[in-house]
Design a protein around this motif. Structure first.
Motif, PDB file in Angstrom:
ATOM      1  N   UNK A 140       0.797  -1.219   0.000  1.00 31.96           N
ATOM      2  CA  UNK A 140       0.000   0.000   0.000  1.00 31.96           C
ATOM      3  C   UNK A 140       0.827   1.266   0.000  1.00 31.96           C
ATOM      4  N   UNK A 141       2.128   1.133  -0.142  1.00 30.17           N
ATOM      5  CA  UNK A 141       2.970   2.332  -0.155  1.00 30.17           C
ATOM      6  C   UNK A 141       3.212   2.783  -1.596  1.00 30.17           C
ATOM      7  N   UNK A 142       3.152   4.094  -1.792  1.00 26.85           N
ATOM      8  CA  UNK A 142       3.567   4.685  -3.067  1.00 26.85           C
ATOM      9  C   UNK A 142       4.622   5.726  -2.734  1.00 26.85           C
ATOM     10  N   UNK A 143       5.762   5.596  -3.344  1.00 28.58           N
ATOM     11  CA  UNK A 143       6.853   6.534  -3.088  1.00 28.58           C
ATOM     12  C   UNK A 143       6.934   7.468  -4.296  1.00 28.58           C
ATOM     13  N   UNK A 144       6.738   8.762  -4.031  1.00 30.80           N
ATOM     14  CA  UNK A 144       6.635   9.734  -5.119  1.00 30.80           C
ATOM     15  C   UNK A 144       7.929   9.962  -5.886  1.00 30.80           C
ATOM     16  N   UNK A 145       7.782  10.680  -6.992  1.00 30.48           N
ATOM     17  CA  UNK A 145       8.944  10.985  -7.839  1.00 30.48           C
ATOM     18  C   UNK A 145      10.035  11.687  -7.043  1.00 30.48           C
ATOM     19  N   UNK A 146      11.246  11.254  -7.269  1.00 26.35           N
ATOM     20  CA  UNK A 146      12.437  11.858  -6.653  1.00 26.35           C
ATOM     21  C   UNK A 146      12.409  11.877  -5.128  1.00 26.35           C
ATOM     22  N   UNK A 147      11.532  11.120  -4.525  1.00 23.68           N
ATOM     23  CA  UNK A 147      11.509  11.051  -3.055  1.00 23.68           C
ATOM     24  C   UNK A 147      12.722  10.261  -2.571  1.00 23.68           C
ATOM     25  N   UNK A 148      13.036  10.407  -1.294  1.00 22.44           N
ATOM     26  CA  UNK A 148      14.183   9.705  -0.702  1.00 22.44           C
ATOM     27  C   UNK A 148      13.721   8.943   0.535  1.00 22.44           C
ATOM     28  N   UNK A 149      13.998   7.668   0.552  1.00 25.87           N
ATOM     29  CA  UNK A 149      13.711   6.843   1.734  1.00 25.87           C
ATOM     30  C   UNK A 149      15.036   6.226   2.139  1.00 25.87           C
ATOM     31  N   UNK A 150      15.519   6.574   3.322  1.00 22.13           N
ATOM     32  CA  UNK A 150      16.859   6.141   3.692  1.00 22.13           C
ATOM     33  C   UNK A 150      16.888   4.911   4.573  1.00 22.13           C
ATOM     34  N   UNK A 151      17.998   4.756   5.284  1.00 22.02           N
ATOM     35  CA  UNK A 151      18.211   3.528   6.048  1.00 22.02           C
ATOM     36  C   UNK A 151      17.274   3.402   7.241  1.00 22.02           C
ATOM     37  N   UNK A 152      16.841   2.166   7.464  1.00 21.69           N
ATOM     38  CA  UNK A 152      15.972   1.812   8.592  1.00 21.69           C
ATOM     39  C   UNK A 152      14.695   2.638   8.622  1.00 21.69           C
ATOM     40  N   UNK A 153      14.154   2.853   7.447  1.00 22.29           N
ATOM     41  CA  UNK A 153      12.854   3.526   7.342  1.00 22.29           C
ATOM     42  C   UNK A 153      11.850   2.501   6.835  1.00 22.29           C
ATOM     43  N   UNK A 154      10.700   2.445   7.493  1.00 26.62           N
ATOM     44  CA  UNK A 154       9.624   1.534   7.102  1.00 26.62           C
ATOM     45  C   UNK A 154       8.421   2.370   6.685  1.00 26.62           C
ATOM     46  N   UNK A 155       7.885   2.053   5.511  1.00 32.38           N
ATOM     47  CA  UNK A 155       6.722   2.798   5.012  1.00 32.38           C
ATOM     48  C   UNK A 155       5.625   1.776   4.722  1.00 32.38           C
ATOM     49  N   UNK A 156       4.441   1.980   5.254  1.00 33.44           N
ATOM     50  CA  UNK A 156       3.331   1.045   5.012  1.00 33.44           C
ATOM     51  C   UNK A 156       2.064   1.812   4.693  1.00 33.44           C
ATOM     52  N   UNK A 157       1.323   1.376   3.719  1.00 28.67           N
ATOM     53  CA  UNK A 157       0.025   1.956   3.392  1.00 28.67           C
ATOM     54  C   UNK A 157       0.071   3.478   3.457  1.00 28.67           C
ATOM     55  N   UNK A 158       0.976   4.043   2.683  1.00 32.15           N
ATOM     56  CA  UNK A 158       1.165   5.489   2.755  1.00 32.15           C
ATOM     57  C   UNK A 158       1.496   6.050   1.379  1.00 32.15           C
ATOM     58  N   UNK A 159       1.003   7.262   1.142  1.00 34.44           N
ATOM     59  CA  UNK A 159       1.375   7.975  -0.081  1.00 34.44           C
ATOM     60  C   UNK A 159       2.464   8.943   0.327  1.00 34.44           C
ATOM     61  N   UNK A 160       3.630   8.701  -0.203  1.00 43.21           N
ATOM     62  CA  UNK A 160       4.787   9.509   0.175  1.00 43.21           C
ATOM     63  C   UNK A 160       5.065  10.435  -1.001  1.00 43.21           C
ATOM     64  N   UNK A 161       4.909  11.746  -0.778  1.00 36.44           N
ATOM     65  CA  UNK A 161       4.854  12.709  -1.882  1.00 36.44           C
ATOM     66  C   UNK A 161       6.129  12.868  -2.707  1.00 36.44           C
ATOM     67  N   UNK A 162       5.957  13.489  -3.859  1.00 37.00           N
ATOM     68  CA  UNK A 162       7.100  13.764  -4.744  1.00 37.00           C
ATOM     69  C   UNK A 162       8.133  14.600  -3.995  1.00 37.00           C
ATOM     70  N   UNK A 163       9.359  14.213  -4.093  1.00 37.07           N
ATOM     71  CA  UNK A 163      10.450  14.987  -3.499  1.00 37.07           C
ATOM     72  C   UNK A 163      10.500  14.964  -1.973  1.00 37.07           C
ATOM     73  N   UNK A 164       9.591  14.243  -1.327  1.00 35.48           N
ATOM     74  CA  UNK A 164       9.624  14.185   0.145  1.00 35.48           C
ATOM     75  C   UNK A 164      10.794  13.306   0.585  1.00 35.48           C
ATOM     76  N   UNK A 165      11.210  13.494   1.856  1.00 32.89           N
ATOM     77  CA  UNK A 165      12.379  12.743   2.334  1.00 32.89           C
ATOM     78  C   UNK A 165      12.120  12.156   3.714  1.00 32.89           C
ATOM     79  N   UNK A 166      12.531  10.914   3.905  1.00 27.14           N
ATOM     80  CA  UNK A 166      12.593  10.320   5.253  1.00 27.14           C
ATOM     81  C   UNK A 166      13.902   9.551   5.224  1.00 27.14           C
ATOM     82  N   UNK A 167      14.953  10.203   5.657  1.00 27.36           N
ATOM     83  CA  UNK A 167      16.280   9.635   5.394  1.00 27.36           C
ATOM     84  C   UNK A 167      16.797   8.649   6.431  1.00 27.36           C
TER      85      UNK A 167
END
Ligand code: UD1
Ligand code: CA
Length: 446
Positions: free
Chosen positions: A322-349
């Motif tokens: 259920x996760x969608x990771x937006x264009x140019x977004x950044x998901x870094x180490x030890x990050x868990x994303x579930x059932x979430x819309x993660x916007x374009x260019x957003x960061x969770x590093x």
């Protein structure tokens, strides 16, 4: 290619004793899909008039999710492969054409190889073609007795004369895959007998019958890896390895860069666009779509998610269903994303859990941010606006929303909405006590 007068029979009723499993053998998975599912998909890709799956009575319901609307013929007792095919006679009584027999435990066979096989049967103008392979490890397989391309008979391992039972050098083996003209098949099956080592109706005995009737059956040889059968878990692992190898080759030929192909695990349905880079030790569970220009760094685990173009994931990230990771977004180490819309260019590093959430474009999620989505009874959502900045180690207690361009101070436990442009600050006020530490340490160690 559309083969209009083709029917496909998939044998799957066997017990699979050697798997030592409570699960029917053909339901063991290769790249996340039961073997039977692989064979059904390959069969469908040939567009036959009919696909019929042979199952034991207690398997019918468990097979149904994989067999869709195709007919299941019930074989009430497992009396052998010849008997299994005979169980489809009723379903095929009005069919006239080629009947292709596939095995539910031979999952790697490819549609183009089957097409060439059927074409070879037509070219030879014979009612019977048997797919064979050559191997140094023939033990356990039926042996094709041939004279050139001409097939004389098939002898099962257990019926081989003692002096031939252990192979010496490369031998011609039966893959189990056959193509038979319907006009001959049913009369041949009537002639099968059980006077063999296993007391079974062997489908393989039709080769000898066809030969005696001067029908000139043929043996058609393919690389053994394509017809690898699964009898035990070691075979299952060989098939898995080969499947992964083939998938990674296909991806690389389609412009995906795999930096360490043998360490990546794909699912049967993984979709990766050109110009994606995949690092070492990445695992794809079912339902992943990666768009072009994305990069997946080592040790990331993805399942049921979409990664849009230019996004960068990992290393050590976990992206769940259920996760969608937006264009140019950044998901870094030890990050868990579930059932979430993660916007374009957003960061969770770093070090974060974002579940049941919407994260706006260009938002910045600080290290250690947790969406507290579950109160022990129900799940609630967190909304984070475009360009919001969430300070490190914040707990966002859902349901809660952080407005556009808002800021959350590091270490906050946010239980109330933060409006657009505001600062949410929810932590104990700091107090400094002058000289306290100096005095404490000056007492020295006891
Ligand atoms: C079979 C072939 C052998 C070949 C080998 C290739 C026969 C007699 N032998 O042997 O020549 O080299 O496959 O892997 O055909 N099944 C049924 N009903 C039955 C028995 C089997 O549906 O009553 C199904 C099984 O689920 C399986 C397939 O037929 O999908 C093959 O059966 P299996 O018992 O595995 O045959 P092998 O001994 O491997
Ligand atoms: Ca087998």
């Amino acid at each position: 290619m559309t083969e209009s007068n083709l029917a496909i029979v998939i044998l799957a009723a066997g017990k699979g004793t050697r798997m030592q499993s409570s699960l029917p053998k053909v339901l063991h998975k290769v790249a996340g899909l039961p073997m039977l599912g692989h064979v059904v998909r390959t069969a469908e890709s040939l567009s036959p008039q009919k696909i019929i799956i042979v199952a034991a009575p207690d398997q019918v319901e468990t097979f149904r999710p994989l067999t869709g609307t195709h007919e299941i013929a019930v074989q009430s007792q497992q009396l052998g492969t010849g008997h299994a095919v005979r169980c489809t006679e009723n379903a095929l009584k009005n069919f006239s054409g080629d009947i292709l027999v596939l095995y539910g435990d031979v999952p790697l066979i490819r549609a183009n190889v089957l097409q060439e096989f059927i074409a070879a049967k037509h070219k030879a103008n014979t009612p019977l073609a048997v797919m064979g392979f050559r191997t140094l490890h023939a033990y356990g397989f039926g042996r094709l007795v041939t004279d050139g391309d001409k097939l004389l008979e098939i002898i099962e391992q257990k019926d081989l004369p003692a002096e031939h039972a252990n192979s010496n050098g490369e031998e011609n083996c039966n893959s189990g895959i056959m193509c038979i003209s319907s006009s001959q098949l049913w009369p041949w099956l009537q002639k099968l007998q059980t006077n063999n080592a296993q007391g079974e109706y062997y489908l393989t005995d039709i080769a000898k019958i066809a030969c005696h009737e001067d029908k000139n059956p043929i043996a058609y040889f393919v690389p053994g890896i394509l017809t690898q059968g699964v009898n035990d878990r070691f075979d299952l692992s060989k098939v898995e390895v080969q499947y992964q190898k083939q998938r990674s080759y296909d991806f690389m030929m389609n412009a995906v860069t795999l930096l360490s192909p043998t360490t990546v695990t794909f699912s049967y349905d993984t979709q990766i666009a050109p110009d994606v880079i995949i690092g070492a030790n990445v695992v794809f569970g079912p339902g992943v779509v990666i768009e072009s220009g994305a990069e997946i760094l080592p040790f990331s685990h993805l399942e049921g998610c979409t990664v849009r173009s230019g996004a960068r994931i990992g290393p050590f990230a976990r992206i769940r269903p259920g996760a969608t990771i937006g264009q140019n977004a950044r998901i870094g180490n030890f990050v868990e994303i579930k059932n979430a819309q993660f916007g374009d260019g957003a960061k969770a590093n770093h070090l974060s859990y974002i579940g049941d959430a919407t994260v706006g474009a260009d938002a910045n999620i600080g290290a250690g941010t947790i969406t507290c989505n579950y109160d022990g009874i129900k799940k609630s959502r967190t909304e984070i606006g475009t360009g919001a900045f969430i300070g490190s180690n914040s707990a966002l207690v859902a349901p809660v929303s952080i407005g556009e361009g808002a800021m959350v101070a590091a270490g906050s436990v946010i239980t109330k909405d933060v409006e657009s442009g505001a600062l949410g600050l929810a932590r104990a006020t700091q107090k400094n006590i002058a000289h306290w530490a100096k005095e404490f340490f000056s007492k020295g160690k006891i």
